[in-house]
Design a protein around this motif. Structure first.
Motif, PDB file in Angstrom:
ATOM      1  N   ARG A 146       0.821  -1.184   0.068  1.00 20.30           N
ATOM      2  CA  ARG A 146      -0.136   0.041   0.074  1.00 20.30           C
ATOM      3  C   ARG A 146       0.800   1.297   0.137  1.00 20.30           C
ATOM      4  NH1 ARG A 146      -5.345  -0.973   1.342  1.00 20.30           N
ATOM      5  NH2 ARG A 146      -6.081  -2.881   2.235  1.00 20.30           N
ATOM      6  N   THR A 147       1.943   1.411   0.933  1.00 16.24           N
ATOM      7  CA  THR A 147       2.746   2.463   0.931  1.00 16.24           C
ATOM      8  C   THR A 147       3.489   2.838  -0.040  1.00 16.24           C
ATOM      9  OG1 THR A 147       2.937   2.109   3.098  1.00 16.24           O
ATOM     10  CG2 THR A 147       4.418   3.344   2.502  1.00 16.24           C
ATOM     11  N   HIS A 148       3.971   1.668  -0.841  1.00 17.06           N
ATOM     12  CA  HIS A 148       4.770   1.900  -2.139  1.00 17.06           C
ATOM     13  C   HIS A 148       4.205   1.840  -3.448  1.00 17.06           C
ATOM     14  CE1 HIS A 148       8.470   2.407   0.203  1.00 17.06           C
ATOM     15  NE2 HIS A 148       7.974   1.488   1.101  1.00 17.06           N
ATOM     16  N   ASP A 149       2.854   1.573  -3.278  1.00 16.31           N
ATOM     17  CA  ASP A 149       1.989   1.228  -4.610  1.00 16.31           C
ATOM     18  C   ASP A 149       2.321   0.230  -5.476  1.00 16.31           C
ATOM     19  OD1 ASP A 149      -0.226   1.822  -6.056  1.00 16.31           O
ATOM     20  OD2 ASP A 149       0.969   3.478  -7.286  1.00 16.31           O
ATOM     21  N   ILE A 150       2.538  -1.014  -4.973  1.00 13.81           N
ATOM     22  CA  ILE A 150       3.178  -2.185  -5.464  1.00 13.81           C
ATOM     23  C   ILE A 150       2.263  -3.190  -5.752  1.00 13.81           C
ATOM     24  CG2 ILE A 150       4.889  -4.143  -5.380  1.00 13.81           C
ATOM     25  CD1 ILE A 150       6.437  -2.500  -3.172  1.00 13.81           C
ATOM     26  N   LEU A 151       1.950  -3.371  -6.921  1.00 10.84           N
ATOM     27  CA  LEU A 151       0.951  -4.383  -7.522  1.00 10.84           C
ATOM     28  C   LEU A 151      -0.638  -3.957  -7.046  1.00 10.84           C
ATOM     29  CD1 LEU A 151       2.419  -7.907  -7.439  1.00 10.84           C
ATOM     30  CD2 LEU A 151       1.633  -6.778  -9.485  1.00 10.84           C
ATOM     31  N   ALA A 158      -3.650  -6.230  -6.812  1.00 14.28           N
ATOM     32  CA  ALA A 158      -4.058  -6.555  -8.195  1.00 14.28           C
ATOM     33  C   ALA A 158      -4.636  -8.273  -8.176  1.00 14.28           C
ATOM     34  CB  ALA A 158      -2.743  -6.564  -8.974  1.00 14.28           C
ATOM     35  N   GLY A 159      -5.497  -8.430  -8.938  1.00 16.00           N
ATOM     36  CA  GLY A 159      -6.017  -9.758  -8.974  1.00 16.00           C
ATOM     37  C   GLY A 159      -6.951 -10.195  -7.781  1.00 16.00           C
ATOM     38  N   GLY A 160      -7.074  -9.011  -6.677  1.00 16.95           N
ATOM     39  CA  GLY A 160      -8.079  -9.171  -5.675  1.00 16.95           C
ATOM     40  C   GLY A 160      -7.614  -9.820  -4.513  1.00 16.95           C
TER      41      GLY A 160
END
Length: 501
Positions: A146-151, A158-160
């Motif tokens: 969340r903090t680094h906006d990864i996937l 991503a993908g749920g």
């Protein structure tokens, strides 16, 4: 006079020499110190010693005239030779021993750590918000993404799902000796490697410095250029096939689709951020499936960040944890990587891989090497030291939580919810290592009884009073009641002792 900044041997990438606010000025000169005492105190894998020294010397060559490379018996002697009492800066070291050293030197200024995504203060704030709950890797992983906006996609994973590990547990393809993945990047040795090998030969011959394992040719990157080439080869050609068989093992294909980037990350040649972004970009471009990208990213920004921060957060006393009271010494055949002394095909195969390269992937480490040590009741401190010395990517911060917590369950469950050990059935299901072995994974008694099957049930019986209180272990412990000859099994296990299986 230009300021001097000290680079340790695991701080070798450009992110350790980049200027930053409150960090190193632009006119900084760089100092690297090669200490022979490090290798004199403990018997390291020779390929590891070669890799570290080669990487340090390659970095000094890349930095050119702005770098001074000092070869000394100790770090203190090297520092005195290089700068005397002049001030020196250094980034926060990766081990407690190194931190104690630099903290004891009044001339040294310590800057924050680099080479990780989660800083010590950020982790401490996150740990405080857990309000007494267990510090779970999954929760830190979610926050880091969340903090680094990864996937992430519109604030959701991503993908749920945050974790696609369920999709990455396929056994190896039956009837095939290899996974069929494109080969990994392998470097070519140069004159620096030749010099390192001559020096190691001389240390053994003239100074009595001893090593274990085999050295050469070097198979892991020792320079930034080589590390970037290895990263590119993995992302472009190997990441796509990484996910599904991430936990599988093949005797004839020890690397499968694994990245082989851990040594480059832990030497500081690669920044975790660039590895994560390359993997995510490959997925967004449709070049790799999500489970492969997420599996690799979780290794880098999930488990690696978790282990790094737990090493500091849990304190120095953590290395002495031993709730199972395992005190047996690591036997000589294991310490010497004597694969030829072992008849169990799985253990012999993996020991040979470590002997020859200083590396094997995470499942052989956990479920073959670590599991056997746990079942035999070897000292967690000795097992930790063995992993640290025997693996090219092994450092104190890496191995202490991984072995004491994950592998040997010596912390009683601070890191994991159950001991990671199994009988021969798991090894048979997830590998081809049982084929051609003199032991049978289903046999608990007799000459062909599998050492892992015998060891597993003996371990459960020995620690029944503790494990039966663990909800994840209750079904396994109850299985003891269905074994009519458990005393025969445990007696056979005790009689084998620390002999090579």
């Amino acid at each position: 006079m230009s300021p001097v900044h000290w680079l340790f041997g695991d701080q070798l990438g450009p992110h350790f020499t980049a200027t930053a606010a409150g960090g190193t000025p632009r006119n900084t000169r760089w100092l690297l110190i090669e200490s022979r005492a490090v290798f004199r105190r403990r018997r390291f894998h020779r390929a590891k010693a070669h890799l570290v020294l080669s990487a340090m010397r390659h970095r000094a060559a890349d930095l050119g005239e702005r770098a001074r490379y000092v070869r000394a018996d100790t770090y203190r002697e090297g520092l005195a030779e290089a700068v005397g009492d002049a001030p020196v800066s250094v980034h926060h070291p990766t081990s407690r021993a190194a931190l104690r050293l630099v903290s004891s030197l009044p001339q040294v200024t310590i800057h924050p750590a680099r080479g990780f995504l989660v800083g010590h203060r950020e982790f401490a704030d996150w740990a405080a918000r857990q309000e007494g709950r267990r510090l779970l890797q999954e929760n830190l992983y979610e926050q880091t993404r969340r903090t680094h906006d990864i996937l992430m996609e519109e604030g959701r994973p991503a993908g749920g799902r945050w974790n696609l590990d369920h999709d990455n547990r396929e056994p190896p393809p039956r009837g095939r000796a290899t996974l069929g993945a494109p080969p990994p990047y392998r470097p070519r040795e140069d004159e620096i490697d030749e010099e390192v090998r001559r020096d190691l030969d001389r240390w053994e011959r003239e100074e009595g410095i001893a090593f274990v394992g085999r050295d050469g040719p070097r198979v892991f990157p020792a320079s930034r250029r080589e590390a970037l080439a290895a990263l590119d080869q993995f992302i472009s050609h190997r990441l796509a096939g990484f996910g599904a068989h991430e936990d599988a093992v093949l005797a004839g294909d020890p690397v499968m689709s694994h990245s082989l980037l851990s040594s480059s990350l832990n030497l500081g040649l690669l920044d975790p951020w660039e590895c994560v972004r390359r993997a995510e970009d490959a997925w967004r471009a449709g070049q790799v499936p999500l489970n492969s990208a997420e599996g690799f990213i979780r290794q880098v920004c999930g488990w690696r960040e978790y282990v790094w921060n737990l090493y500091w957060h849990l304190g120095e006393d953590y290395r002495h944890r031993n709730v199972l009271r395992h005190h047996a010494p690591v036997p000589e055949w294991f310490a010497d990587l004597d694969a030829d002394a072992v008849e169990a095909r799985c253990l012999s195969t993996v020991l040979a891989q470590v002997r020859d390269t200083g590396w094997t992937h995470h499942i052989p480490r956990l479920m073959i090497l670590g599991s056997h040590a746990l079942q035999q009741g070897w000292s967690p401190a000795e097992v930790t030291d063995w992993f640290h010395r025997s693996f090219v990517d092994g450092y104190d911060w890496v191995m202490l939580p991984n072995v004491v917590g994950m592998s040997q369950y010596a912390d009683g469950g601070l890191m994991t919810t159950k001991p990671y050990t199994s009988g021969g059935a798991y090894i048979h299901r997830m590998s081809d290592l049982c084929g051609g072995c003199r032991y049978r994974p289903t046999d608990r008694t007799g000459e062909r009884a599998c050492p892992y099957t015998v060891g597993y049930w003996s371990f459960l019986d020995r620690h029944r009073s503790r494990l039966e209180l663990n909800p994840r272990m209750t079904p396994a412990v109850r299985g003891l009641d269905r074994i009519g000859n458990i005393e025969e099994v445990t007696t056979a296990h005790r009689e084998r002792g620390s002999a090579a299986p």
